[in-house]
Write an enzyme that holds these catalytic residues in place. Structure first.
Site, PDB file in Angstrom:
ATOM      1  N   CYS A   7       0.796  -1.197   0.154  1.00 22.55           N
ATOM      2  CA  CYS A   7      -0.119  -0.038  -0.119  1.00 22.55           C
ATOM      3  C   CYS A   7       0.945   1.440   0.029  1.00 22.55           C
ATOM      4  O   CYS A   7       1.339   1.472   1.076  1.00 22.55           O
ATOM      5  CB  CYS A   7      -0.884  -0.187   1.221  1.00 22.55           C
ATOM      6  N   CYS A  57       0.087   4.089   2.273  1.00 22.82           N
ATOM      7  CA  CYS A  57       0.553   3.574   3.723  1.00 22.82           C
ATOM      8  C   CYS A  57       1.926   3.911   4.194  1.00 22.82           C
ATOM      9  O   CYS A  57       2.185   4.328   5.157  1.00 22.82           O
ATOM     10  CB  CYS A  57       0.199   2.103   3.982  1.00 22.82           C
TER      11      CYS A  57
END
Length: 316
Positions: free
Chosen positions: A72, A75
């Site tokens: 991700c 993230c």
């Protein structure tokens, strides 16, 4: 900061406050509650340790949960900001990091639809904070509101931090030095001899002492792949997969054969499709095998990045 008003208004607020006070009293009675090192402000949490590391700790300070994954990209922008703020706030909240790939049950329990997703647990009660890589100014405002709710409603004053404990903690956390050359060489020799179970055990011996050893992790993934394909009849396995497209085990076998034969994209695509078409235990088997094959190829390979994105679209 969706959920804070609801949290403050719930009928169980007084009961939660009382439980938090009881938990703090019990901690003090057992000799706990001492100052913690700065490293304890940011922790990795899994399903097994959730009650201890999150629910129990939330009786002392709000616990902010960062749901993330290695693949991700947002993230990777958000997590360092949250970690820096956890140290800056110096015990007024604790940051718990949860890898959704390794903790699917927690992801489902919190109803995570996309990541990064940030929740909080205050005196045992969970509430959503925000989703996505929010600006730092917004994150600070959210944290300030969260801390205020914890103090006013539940009497949470945070945890004491011992700054002088940092050097000792860092030294204690360092992996044992090792010598691992002999074990790694034994694993390679076992691979060359076709002794795949022996190679698997040799790599596991290294990882039991040094869990972060990159060479051992890669070698273990390769040895386990070779052990799986060693007992397969390729022609029969491919026929089974074609005849039984809903049979997850058949699809796993052919994905292993594809990867061992160098057909990386075919192996990844087959398992992503298996995740998409299945549910429950079968879906989890396909997902975990795909993660295993990522280890064999290596996280820096662009084909892994592409397959991780495809897996994310299927999962979320």
């Amino acid at each position: 900061m969706s959920g804070v008003v609801d949290l403050a208004a719930v009928k169980a607020a007084n009961e939660a406050k009382a439980k938090a006070e009881q938990a703090r009293a019990e901690t003090a009675r057992q000799g706990g509650g001492a100052a913690v090192p700065p490293s304890a402000l940011v922790i990795d949490v899994d399903e097994a340790g959730f009650e201890r590391d999150v629910l129990q700790r939330s009786a002392e300070a709000p616990v902010v949960i960062d749901f993330w994954a290695e693949w991700c990209e947002p993230c990777k922008q958000l997590s360092p900001v949250l970690e820096r703020l956890a140290h800056e706030y110096n015990g007024r909240f604790v940051l718990a990091k949860i890898d959704v790939d390794a903790n699917q049950t927690l992801m489902q329990q919190f109803g995570i639809q996309g990541i990064p997703a940030v929740f909080a647990v205050v005196a045992g009660q969970a509430l959503p904070l925000f989703q996505g890589a929010a600006p730092e100014a917004q994150i600070r405002q959210t944290l300030d509101q969260l801390i205020q709710v914890g103090e006013e409603r539940f009497g949470l004053t945070g945890i004491a931090v011992d700054g002088e404990a940092a050097p000792q903690q860092a030294e204690a956390a360092a992996p044992p030095p090792g010598p691992y050359d002999a074990l790694l060489e034994a694993a390679v020799q076992a691979l060359d001899a076709g002794d795949f179970p022996g190679a698997v055990q040799a790599y596991r011996n290294v990882l039991s002492e040094d869990p972060g050893n990159t060479e051992a992790k890669l070698g273990l993934a390769q040895a386990e792949l070779l052990r799986r394909v060693g007992g397969l009849d390729p022609q029969r396995a491919r026929q089974d997969a074609a005849d039984k497209p809903a049979d997850v085990e058949a699809q796993l076998a052919v994905a292993d054969l594809d990867l061992a034969g160098g057909h990386v994209e075919d192996a990844f695509a087959r398992l992503v499709d298996a995740v998409r078409r299945t549910a429950g235990d079968d879906r989890e088997k396909a997902r975990l095998r795909l993660l295993d094959l990522f280890e064999v190829v290596g996280s820096d390979d662009p084909r892994v990045a592409s397959a991780r994105a495809a897996l994310a679209r299927v999962l979320f």
